[in-house]
Scaffold this motif. Structure first.
Motif, short mmCIF file in Angstrom:
data_model
loop_
_atom_site.label_atom_id
_atom_site.label_comp_id
_atom_site.label_asym_id
_atom_site.label_seq_id
_atom_site.Cartn_x
_atom_site.Cartn_y
_atom_site.Cartn_z
N GLU A 34 0.32 2.96 22.17
CA GLU A 34 -0.54 1.85 21.80
C GLU A 34 0.08 1.19 20.56
OE1 GLU A 34 -3.05 0.52 23.29
OE2 GLU A 34 -3.17 1.98 24.90
N PRO A 35 -0.10 -0.13 20.39
CA PRO A 35 0.54 -0.79 19.23
C PRO A 35 -0.05 -0.31 17.91
CG PRO A 35 -0.87 -2.32 20.44
CD PRO A 35 -0.81 -1.07 21.25
N THR A 36 0.81 -0.34 16.88
CA THR A 36 0.36 0.05 15.54
C THR A 36 0.08 -1.17 14.67
OG1 THR A 36 2.63 0.19 14.73
CG2 THR A 36 1.65 2.21 15.61
N PHE A 37 0.60 -2.31 15.07
CA PHE A 37 0.31 -3.53 14.31
C PHE A 37 0.41 -4.75 15.21
CE2 PHE A 37 4.95 -2.93 13.88
CZ PHE A 37 5.42 -4.17 14.27
N GLY A 38 -0.17 -5.85 14.74
CA GLY A 38 -0.07 -7.13 15.43
C GLY A 38 0.21 -8.21 14.38
N ILE A 39 1.35 -8.83 14.51
CA ILE A 39 1.78 -9.78 13.47
C ILE A 39 1.52 -11.22 13.92
CG2 ILE A 39 3.82 -10.71 12.31
CD1 ILE A 39 4.93 -7.96 12.15
N LYS A 40 0.76 -11.93 13.10
CA LYS A 40 0.45 -13.33 13.42
C LYS A 40 1.55 -14.25 12.90
CE LYS A 40 -4.52 -12.54 13.23
NZ LYS A 40 -5.77 -12.81 12.52
#
Lengths: 49, 232
Positions: free
Chosen positions: B67-73
């Motif tokens: 599962e992802p650990t971060f989401g960068i905008k």
């Protein structure tokens, strides 16, 4: 021809059995599930240099 | 790597913490070039890639992502005061303004995909040259991811730039890049266990401390699951 093939059959069966019994070569961590190797050997990590 | 020789970074530190929760530890750390990360993983030279690798369907075909650990905008850096009022890529398109971006990044692709004219997307080899173009008036905004923008703004010798509020869509498409750990596909059972442990770790004080130490904020929390990102 039929006679020659018949005489070869036992040998062919032996070769086929040998192929089936030869273990498939697997290397490194692929040899076992990571669930097993991680517990005994730890986890090898790669990061971007 | 820090002065003590330890590998540091959000991903490596989160990985070690989650493995610790599972009663496991890292036995070997391998530094490698970007292009060798996935081939080396598939060849069994290591078990996991902790490199902030973005999840996309192409890579999902190659590896099993956690599962992802971060989401960068995405965001824009503009000259101080944002004189042209450029708050989104859509503003650049409607005003015929010029966007600066680092070559090969998702920002270039997103701008062209939105329909910004090729001549209005100026590519540069790195952030300093893109900022120089902004200062010289050769570009009106610099398209970059939000954590990089915060770092750039914080390290400016003069406070002559601003960053706009990060956004999660460009032209109706997601502009959030999600990073995750990559494992071999045949280790999916391990990945399932890992995800279970990681769910318990994300959001804890230790998780927040690791992120904040590396310039990440709550704004970088993942908003999609690995299934959504892989198109499953």
């Amino acid at each position: 021809m039929g006679l020659a093939l018949n005489s070869l059959m036992p040998r062919l069966r032996v070769v086929a059995a040998a192929v089936l019994l030869t273990p498939v070569a697997v290397t490194g961590a692929n040899a076992q599930d990571l669930n097993d190797t991680a517990a005994s050997d730890g986890v090898r990590v790669a990061y971007f240099n | 790597m820090n002065d003590s020789g330890d590998v540091i970074g959000t991903d490596v530190e989160i990985l070690k913490s989650v493995l610790s929760e599972m009663g496991l530890e890292v036995s070997e750390e391998v530094a490698t070039d970007w292009g060798n990360l996935i081939p080396g993983l598939k060849a069994g030279r290591y078990d996991v890639v902790a490199a902030g690798m973005f999840v996309n369907p192409g890579r999902c075909a190659e590896v099993a992502f956690s599962e992802p650990t971060f989401g960068i905008k995405a965001t824009l850096i503009t000259p101080k005061g944002n004189p042209k009022g450029l708050n989104r890529y859509e503003d650049i398109l409607s005003q015929g303004a010029v966007l600066a971006a680092v070559s090969g990044t998702a920002q270039v692709a997103a701008a062209l995909d939105l329909g910004i004219a090729r001549e209005n997307v100026q590519e540069f080899p790195d952030a300093p040259t893109a900022l120089a173009a902004l200062r010289a008036g050769r570009a009106d905004a610099f398209g970059v991811d939000a954590p990089s923008a915060r770092q750039i703004i914080a390290n400016l010798p003069e406070a002559d730039m601003d960053m706009v509020e990060p956004f999660d869509e460009i032209g109706g498409k997601s502009a959030v890049d999600h990073g995750a750990f990559a494992f071999r596909k045949e280790d999916q059972a391990f990945v399932d266990r890992f995800n279970e442990a990681m769910r318990g770790f994300i959001g804890t004080d230790a998780y927040i401390a690791i992120n904040e130490a590396h310039g990440m904020t709550a704004d970088e929390a993942p908003v999609k699951s690995v299934s959504e990102l892989c198109g499953q």
